[in-house]
Scaffold this active site. Structure first.
Site, PDB file in Angstrom:
ATOM      1  CE  LYS A  20      -7.618 -12.093 -36.945  1.00  0.00           C
ATOM      2  NZ  LYS A  20      -6.755 -10.909 -37.237  1.00  0.00           N
ATOM      3  NE  ARG A  95      -2.440 -15.006 -33.755  1.00  0.00           N
ATOM      4  CZ  ARG A  95      -3.448 -14.195 -33.455  1.00  0.00           C
ATOM      5  NH1 ARG A  95      -4.637 -14.662 -33.199  1.00  0.00           N
ATOM      6  NH2 ARG A  95      -3.245 -12.897 -33.437  1.00  0.00           N
ATOM      7  NE  ARG A 132      -7.927  -3.214 -32.140  1.00  0.00           N
ATOM      8  CZ  ARG A 132      -7.393  -4.326 -32.612  1.00  0.00           C
ATOM      9  NH1 ARG A 132      -8.122  -5.147 -33.349  1.00  0.00           N
ATOM     10  NH2 ARG A 132      -6.146  -4.619 -32.378  1.00  0.00           N
ATOM     11  NE  ARG A 165      -6.073  -6.185 -28.793  1.00  0.00           N
ATOM     12  CZ  ARG A 165      -6.145  -6.998 -29.846  1.00  0.00           C
ATOM     13  NH1 ARG A 165      -7.306  -7.189 -30.458  1.00  0.00           N
ATOM     14  NH2 ARG A 165      -5.077  -7.626 -30.280  1.00  0.00           N
ATOM     15  NE  ARG A 176      -1.130  -7.589 -32.380  1.00  0.00           N
ATOM     16  CZ  ARG A 176      -2.012  -6.594 -32.262  1.00  0.00           C
ATOM     17  NH1 ARG A 176      -1.704  -5.498 -31.568  1.00  0.00           N
ATOM     18  NH2 ARG A 176      -3.186  -6.700 -32.817  1.00  0.00           N
TER      19      ARG A 176
HETATM   20  P1  AP5 Z   1     -10.504  -5.660 -36.008  1.00  0.00           P
HETATM   21  O1  AP5 Z   1     -11.758  -6.289 -36.494  1.00  0.00           O
HETATM   22  O2  AP5 Z   1     -10.382  -5.370 -34.549  1.00  0.00           O
HETATM   23  O3  AP5 Z   1      -9.230  -6.491 -36.536  1.00  0.00           O
HETATM   24  P2  AP5 Z   1      -8.765  -7.973 -36.180  1.00  0.00           P
HETATM   25  O4  AP5 Z   1      -8.505  -8.688 -37.467  1.00  0.00           O
HETATM   26  O5  AP5 Z   1      -9.683  -8.614 -35.212  1.00  0.00           O
HETATM   27  O6  AP5 Z   1      -7.349  -7.641 -35.537  1.00  0.00           O
HETATM   28  P3  AP5 Z   1      -6.685  -8.013 -34.137  1.00  0.00           P
HETATM   29  O7  AP5 Z   1      -5.671  -6.955 -33.857  1.00  0.00           O
HETATM   30  O8  AP5 Z   1      -7.723  -8.296 -33.087  1.00  0.00           O
HETATM   31  O9  AP5 Z   1      -5.976  -9.352 -34.536  1.00  0.00           O
HETATM   32  P4  AP5 Z   1      -4.861 -10.081 -33.837  1.00  0.00           P
HETATM   33  O10 AP5 Z   1      -4.886 -11.324 -34.599  1.00  0.00           O
HETATM   34  O11 AP5 Z   1      -3.558  -9.391 -33.774  1.00  0.00           O
HETATM   35  O12 AP5 Z   1      -5.317 -10.101 -32.274  1.00  0.00           O
HETATM   36  P5  AP5 Z   1      -5.918 -11.252 -31.357  1.00  0.00           P
HETATM   37  O13 AP5 Z   1      -6.792 -10.623 -30.364  1.00  0.00           O
HETATM   38  O14 AP5 Z   1      -6.410 -12.369 -32.166  1.00  0.00           O
HETATM   39  O15 AP5 Z   1     -10.302  -4.293 -36.840  1.00  0.00           O
HETATM   40  C1  AP5 Z   1      -9.225  -3.429 -36.526  1.00  0.00           C
HETATM   41  C2  AP5 Z   1      -9.697  -1.969 -36.602  1.00  0.00           C
HETATM   42  O16 AP5 Z   1      -9.985  -1.651 -37.970  1.00  0.00           O
HETATM   43  C3  AP5 Z   1     -10.987  -1.686 -35.807  1.00  0.00           C
HETATM   44  O17 AP5 Z   1     -10.879  -0.413 -35.198  1.00  0.00           O
HETATM   45  C4  AP5 Z   1     -12.098  -1.677 -36.878  1.00  0.00           C
HETATM   46  O18 AP5 Z   1     -13.138  -0.768 -36.542  1.00  0.00           O
HETATM   47  C5  AP5 Z   1     -11.334  -1.195 -38.113  1.00  0.00           C
HETATM   48  N1  AP5 Z   1     -11.850  -1.787 -39.350  1.00  0.00           N
HETATM   49  C6  AP5 Z   1     -12.203  -3.084 -39.546  1.00  0.00           C
HETATM   50  N2  AP5 Z   1     -12.622  -3.268 -40.807  1.00  0.00           N
HETATM   51  C7  AP5 Z   1     -12.506  -2.060 -41.432  1.00  0.00           C
HETATM   52  C8  AP5 Z   1     -12.778  -1.609 -42.761  1.00  0.00           C
HETATM   53  N3  AP5 Z   1     -13.228  -2.434 -43.710  1.00  0.00           N
HETATM   54  N4  AP5 Z   1     -12.513  -0.296 -43.058  1.00  0.00           N
HETATM   55  C9  AP5 Z   1     -12.034   0.559 -42.098  1.00  0.00           C
HETATM   56  N5  AP5 Z   1     -11.772   0.176 -40.813  1.00  0.00           N
HETATM   57  C10 AP5 Z   1     -12.010  -1.118 -40.493  1.00  0.00           C
HETATM   58  O19 AP5 Z   1      -4.585 -11.776 -30.625  1.00  0.00           O
HETATM   59  C11 AP5 Z   1      -3.887 -11.002 -29.674  1.00  0.00           C
HETATM   60  C12 AP5 Z   1      -2.734 -11.812 -29.104  1.00  0.00           C
HETATM   61  O20 AP5 Z   1      -3.234 -12.979 -28.409  1.00  0.00           O
HETATM   62  C13 AP5 Z   1      -1.736 -12.379 -30.131  1.00  0.00           C
HETATM   63  O21 AP5 Z   1      -0.744 -11.440 -30.493  1.00  0.00           O
HETATM   64  C14 AP5 Z   1      -1.170 -13.584 -29.371  1.00  0.00           C
HETATM   65  O22 AP5 Z   1      -0.207 -13.181 -28.447  1.00  0.00           O
HETATM   66  C15 AP5 Z   1      -2.390 -14.114 -28.613  1.00  0.00           C
HETATM   67  N6  AP5 Z   1      -3.120 -15.128 -29.376  1.00  0.00           N
HETATM   68  C16 AP5 Z   1      -4.417 -15.040 -29.805  1.00  0.00           C
HETATM   69  N7  AP5 Z   1      -4.770 -16.142 -30.483  1.00  0.00           N
HETATM   70  C17 AP5 Z   1      -3.678 -16.953 -30.502  1.00  0.00           C
HETATM   71  C18 AP5 Z   1      -3.425 -18.224 -31.068  1.00  0.00           C
HETATM   72  N8  AP5 Z   1      -4.356 -18.893 -31.777  1.00  0.00           N
HETATM   73  N9  AP5 Z   1      -2.190 -18.761 -30.889  1.00  0.00           N
HETATM   74  C19 AP5 Z   1      -1.245 -18.117 -30.168  1.00  0.00           C
HETATM   75  N10 AP5 Z   1      -1.417 -16.905 -29.618  1.00  0.00           N
HETATM   76  C20 AP5 Z   1      -2.628 -16.316 -29.774  1.00  0.00           C
HETATM   77 MG    MG Z   2      -9.548  -9.142 -33.186  1.00  0.00          MG
END
Ligand code: AP5
Ligand code: MG
Length: 225
Positions: A20, A95, A132, A165, A176
């Site tokens: 994402k 979410r 990552r 992270r 997660r």
């Molecule tokens: P990346 O693009 O970083 O993946 P992502 O989908 O953004 O994954 P996240 O881990 O950031 O998602 P998340 O939902 O757990 O975390 P968030 O910050 O939202 O890609 C991952 C890796 O793969 C990278 O190294 C990239 O280079 C590689 N990659 C990408 N595409 C590729 C491909 N095609 N081929 C090969 N490699 C590839 O949330 C964190 C925390 O915040 C949550 O756990 C929660 O506690 C809180 N939070 C955030 N939003 C909310 C909400 N709306 N409600 C409640 N709590 C929330």
């Molecule tokens: Mg992300």
């Protein structure tokens, strides 16, 4: 850049590590609307040790969702800013179905809404996330296995230092993923019930392939709008 007449809201759905954040950044440039990651907003609060950051930390460190009312307040503050007038890209929000319903009430009726689900089986995700890295300065994402920086630990774009992270440890990633399946997956069903709004893309392809599919989904909706 696409010519957009009405506010455009692009919602990126998918499990942790699906890509994402990786695709939201170039999509934001392509569409000319800001990328809003609720995860990034929380991490900024954590870094600045704000009262919200102090409350959110225990949830994030445990791989749990931050309670809806805190997320909604934080997001409402962000989308009120003037750069969101033409729309925005949501990454990591909604979410829960309650968050999706709250978003529906908030967005203007004439807005175009596109939901894109990054579909990918769990078995690919842990590997992606543990390798990552992100730039402390500009947020650019890297992957020591799939997309390494030219020089280890240094951002190619701004020479900032790269970090991992705190919630990217295997035991927290597994939590997660569990939370994703129980609390977030129903959001996909929510958008599938809205005529033509949900686009499924295969997030297992190369980054270039996946980004092409993201653009196709946006263009398809624009043609229909
Ligand atoms: P990346 O693009 O970083 O993946 P992502 O989908 O953004 O994954 P996240 O881990 O950031 O998602 P998340 O939902 O757990 O975390 P968030 O910050 O939202 O890609 C991952 C890796 O793969 C990278 O190294 C990239 O280079 C590689 N990659 C990408 N595409 C590729 C491909 N095609 N081929 C090969 N490699 C590839 O949330 C964190 C925390 O915040 C949550 O756990 C929660 O506690 C809180 N939070 C955030 N939003 C909310 C909400 N709306 N409600 C409640 N709590 C929330
Ligand atoms: Mg992300």
């Amino acid at each position: 850049m696409l010519a957009i007449e009405t506010p455009l809201i692009v919602i990126l759905l998918g499990p942790p590590g699906a890509g994402k954040g990786t695709h939201a950044a170039p999509l934001s440039q392509h569409l000319g609307v800001p990328h809003i990651s609720t995860g990034d907003l929380f991490r900024e609060h954590l870094r600045n040790k704000t009262p919200l950051g102090n409350v959110a930390r225990s949830f994030i460190d445990a791989g749990q969702l931050v309670p809806d009312h805190l997320v909604l307040e934080m997001l409402a503050d962000r989308v009120r800013q003037s750069d969101c007038a033409r729309g925005y890209i949501l990454d990591g929000f909604p979410r829960t179905v309650d968050q999706a319903e709250a978003l529906d009430k908030q967005i203007a009726e004439q807005s175009t809404v596109i939901a894109i689900n990054f579909d990918i089986p769990d078995r690919y995700l842990v590997e992606r996330i543990v390798s990552r890295q992100a730039c402390k300065q500009c947020g650019q994402l890297y992957n020591t296995q799939f997309a390494p920086p030219a020089q280890s630990g240094i951002c190619d774009h701004c020479a900032g230092s790269l970090y991992q992270r705190d919630d990217d440890k295997e035991e927290i990633i597994l939590k997660r993923l569990e939370v994703y399946h129980t609390q977030t997956k129903p959001v996909i069903e929510y958008y599938s019930q809205k005529q033509g709004m949900l686009h499924q893309i295969n997030a297992r392809g190369t980054k270039t392939q996946v980004f092409q599919d993201v653009l196709k989904a946006c263009e398809k909706t624009q043609v229909m709008a």
